[in-house]
Design a protein around this motif. Structure first.
Motif, PDB file in Angstrom:
ATOM      1  N   HIS A 142       6.126   4.554   7.915  1.00 36.17           N
ATOM      2  CA  HIS A 142       6.223   5.761   7.361  1.00 36.17           C
ATOM      3  C   HIS A 142       6.712   6.786   8.362  1.00 36.17           C
ATOM      4  N   THR A 202       1.002  -1.474  -0.018  1.00 37.82           N
ATOM      5  CA  THR A 202       0.068   0.235  -0.121  1.00 37.82           C
ATOM      6  C   THR A 202       0.819   1.161  -0.169  1.00 37.82           C
ATOM      7  N   PRO A 203       0.100   2.323   0.009  1.00 33.62           N
ATOM      8  CA  PRO A 203       1.051   3.536   0.252  1.00 33.62           C
ATOM      9  C   PRO A 203       1.881   3.531   1.480  1.00 33.62           C
ATOM     10  N   HIS A 204       3.004   4.181   1.711  1.00 31.25           N
ATOM     11  CA  HIS A 204       3.782   4.114   3.031  1.00 31.25           C
ATOM     12  C   HIS A 204       3.300   4.287   4.266  1.00 31.25           C
ATOM     13  N   HIS A 205       1.975   5.254   4.190  1.00 29.20           N
ATOM     14  CA  HIS A 205       1.612   5.318   5.611  1.00 29.20           C
ATOM     15  C   HIS A 205       0.429   4.638   6.242  1.00 29.20           C
ATOM     16  N   TRP A 206       0.477   3.538   5.173  1.00 30.38           N
ATOM     17  CA  TRP A 206      -0.596   2.517   5.571  1.00 30.38           C
ATOM     18  C   TRP A 206      -0.024   1.220   6.109  1.00 30.38           C
TER      19      TRP A 206
END
Length: 150
Positions: A93, A66-70
């Protein structure tokens, strides 16, 4: 998720993909074609909600791409639900999420791997052997580059 699914299918890994999870239904369609072509008979379930995947008691492990913050939030919830995790780099993240992932893996007895492209690839293993055995001599300079289409 493209590279992960393609790799599992092409290597004929001994896994069953129970779910395909993405916020983009077109991405799920693309991966479903890859999986259902001749990798496994039973179709994977589909969802845009990662919670459905980690709530499924039949799921042993998850790949978090997923995107890094997830990365950390999903991994922490997955481990709490008894899942092992493969997490794309970076593992988190924010710095404080890394120790939380380590603590959760210990607390819940889960296997967690953070992936880096090529780290365990055949070409990297061969390079390691050449270096370890001194076949290529003393390395004085190393250069790296990427030539990706994206």
């Amino acid at each position: 998720m493209t590279q992960h699914v393609r790799g599992l299918v092409e290597r004929r890994e001994a896994v069953s993909l129970a779910w395909l999870c993405d916020v983009d239904p077109a991405q799920i369609d693309r991966m479903d074609k890859l999986v259902s072509r001749d990798f496994q008979a039973a179709p994977a379930k589909r969802t845009a909600r990662y919670e459905e995947v980690i709530e499924d008691k039949g799921v042993d492990a998850v790949i978090i791409a997923t995107p890094h913050h997830w990365h950390a939030p999903i991994a922490l919830r997955a481990m709490e639900a008894g899942k092992d995790c493969y997490i794309e780099k970076p593992i988190s993240h924010a710095f404080n999420e890394g120790p939380l992932i380590i603590a959760a893996a210990k607390k819940y007895g889960r296997v967690v791997q953070q992936g880096s492209q090529m780290r365990s690839s055949p070409v990297t293993e061969k390079a390691e052997k050449l270096l370890r055995e001194g076949i290529i001599g003393e390395v004085k300079v190393a250069r790296a580059w990427t030539a990706e289409t994206r």
